[in-house]
Design a protein around this motif. Structure first.
Motif, PDB file in Angstrom:
ATOM      1  N   GLU A   1       0.805  -1.176  -0.032  1.00  8.71           N
ATOM      2  CA  GLU A   1      -0.021   0.108   0.030  1.00  8.71           C
ATOM      3  C   GLU A   1       0.779   1.198   0.043  1.00  8.71           C
ATOM      4  N   LYS A   2       1.871   1.108   0.773  1.00 10.92           N
ATOM      5  CA  LYS A   2       2.719   2.438   0.817  1.00 10.92           C
ATOM      6  C   LYS A   2       3.678   2.668  -0.356  1.00 10.92           C
ATOM      7  N   PHE A   3       4.228   1.317  -0.957  1.00  9.82           N
ATOM      8  CA  PHE A   3       5.073   1.351  -1.806  1.00  9.82           C
ATOM      9  C   PHE A   3       4.639   0.392  -3.093  1.00  9.82           C
ATOM     10  N   PRO A   4       3.966   1.019  -4.006  1.00  8.47           N
ATOM     11  CA  PRO A   4       3.218   0.314  -5.008  1.00  8.47           C
ATOM     12  C   PRO A   4       4.266  -0.408  -6.116  1.00  8.47           C
ATOM     13  N   ARG A   5       5.627  -0.123  -5.948  1.00 11.01           N
ATOM     14  CA  ARG A   5       6.524  -0.731  -6.549  1.00 11.01           C
ATOM     15  C   ARG A   5       6.918  -2.025  -6.160  1.00 11.01           C
TER      16      ARG A   5
ATOM     17  N   SER B   1      15.283  -2.251  -4.561  1.00  9.56           N
ATOM     18  CA  SER B   1      16.199  -2.293  -3.454  1.00  9.56           C
ATOM     19  C   SER B   1      15.248  -2.876  -2.374  1.00  9.56           C
ATOM     20  N   PRO B   2      15.898  -3.716  -1.377  1.00 11.58           N
ATOM     21  CA  PRO B   2      15.307  -4.252  -0.179  1.00 11.58           C
ATOM     22  C   PRO B   2      15.065  -3.150   0.614  1.00 11.58           C
ATOM     23  N   VAL B   3      14.079  -3.153   1.422  1.00 15.83           N
ATOM     24  CA  VAL B   3      13.806  -2.154   2.502  1.00 15.83           C
ATOM     25  C   VAL B   3      13.698  -2.985   3.834  1.00 15.83           C
ATOM     26  N   ILE B   4      13.890  -2.280   5.003  1.00 15.42           N
ATOM     27  CA  ILE B   4      13.783  -3.051   6.252  1.00 15.42           C
ATOM     28  C   ILE B   4      12.345  -2.250   6.703  1.00 15.42           C
TER      29      ILE B   4
ATOM     30  N   TYR C   1      11.912   6.168   5.210  1.00 13.85           N
ATOM     31  CA  TYR C   1      11.160   6.222   3.875  1.00 13.85           C
ATOM     32  C   TYR C   1       9.646   6.558   4.335  1.00 13.85           C
ATOM     33  N   PHE C   2       9.235   5.860   5.276  1.00 12.78           N
ATOM     34  CA  PHE C   2       7.790   6.033   5.638  1.00 12.78           C
ATOM     35  C   PHE C   2       7.483   5.638   7.464  1.00 12.78           C
TER      36      PHE C   2
END
Length: 167
Positions: free
Chosen positions: A12-16, A44-47, A79-80
């Motif tokens: 929802e927060k990161f459509p990609r 790129s991975p996120v935590i 990022y959010f």
């Protein structure tokens, strides 16, 4: 919150991050925080950090990270932040840390230690200098009671649990 729900929140927060999403719990955590690595295809991975608001420090995690970044201390980018759900998406800096490099030769480790000490100096000089005007709320001050708790935590979780030493 289930892993599936965490993936949906991320999408929802990161459509990609819509396709081939993997979520991997990370062993590192603490203070009622759980960390997950989220990967999606070539992105790129996120935590993702899931935290409990029961601990005061967790409610200030993001503002502390932003304060440290503004003081030129290297911290992962935020990022959010979804405070209502207790979720933080931030930069993934990978798995390598000083502990993972402990077996490398000194010539390989030296620059890592120098970098860590340089960041510690920034933390203690720049961040300490900027703190009084920041409006940042920190945890209780380091008292004898807190020191004794920290010391016991080290004994229990490092010396006994990790290294197998008895008291």
């Amino acid at each position: 919150m289930s892993l599936e729900r965490l993936v949906l929140q991320t999408q929802e927060k990161f459509p990609r991050y819509r396709s081939r999403v993997e979520i991997m719990p990370l062993e590192k955590g603490g203070s009622e925080r759980k960390f997950y690595r989220i990967c999606a295809g070539d992105e790129s991975p996120v935590i993702l950090v899931k935290y409990s608001s029961q601990k005061e420090e967790n409610r200030h995690y993001v503002e502390i990270a932003r304060f440290l970044a503004a003081s030129d201390v290297n911290v992962p980018a935020i990022y959010f932040h979804d405070a209502s759900e207790g979720l933080i998406w931030m930069q993934d800096l990978g798995d390598e840390d000083l502990w993972s490099r402990r077996g490398a030769s000194w010539t390989q480790r030296r620059s890592l230690y120098e970098s860590a000490l340089f960041q510690a100096s920034r933390l203690h000089i720049a961040a300490t200098r900027d703190l009084p005007t920041s409006g940042l709320r920190l945890e209780r001050e380091f008292s004898e009671q807190l020191y004794l708790w920290e010391q016991q935590y080290f004994f229990d979780n490092c010396l006994r649990a990790h290294f197998g030493f008895e008291e």
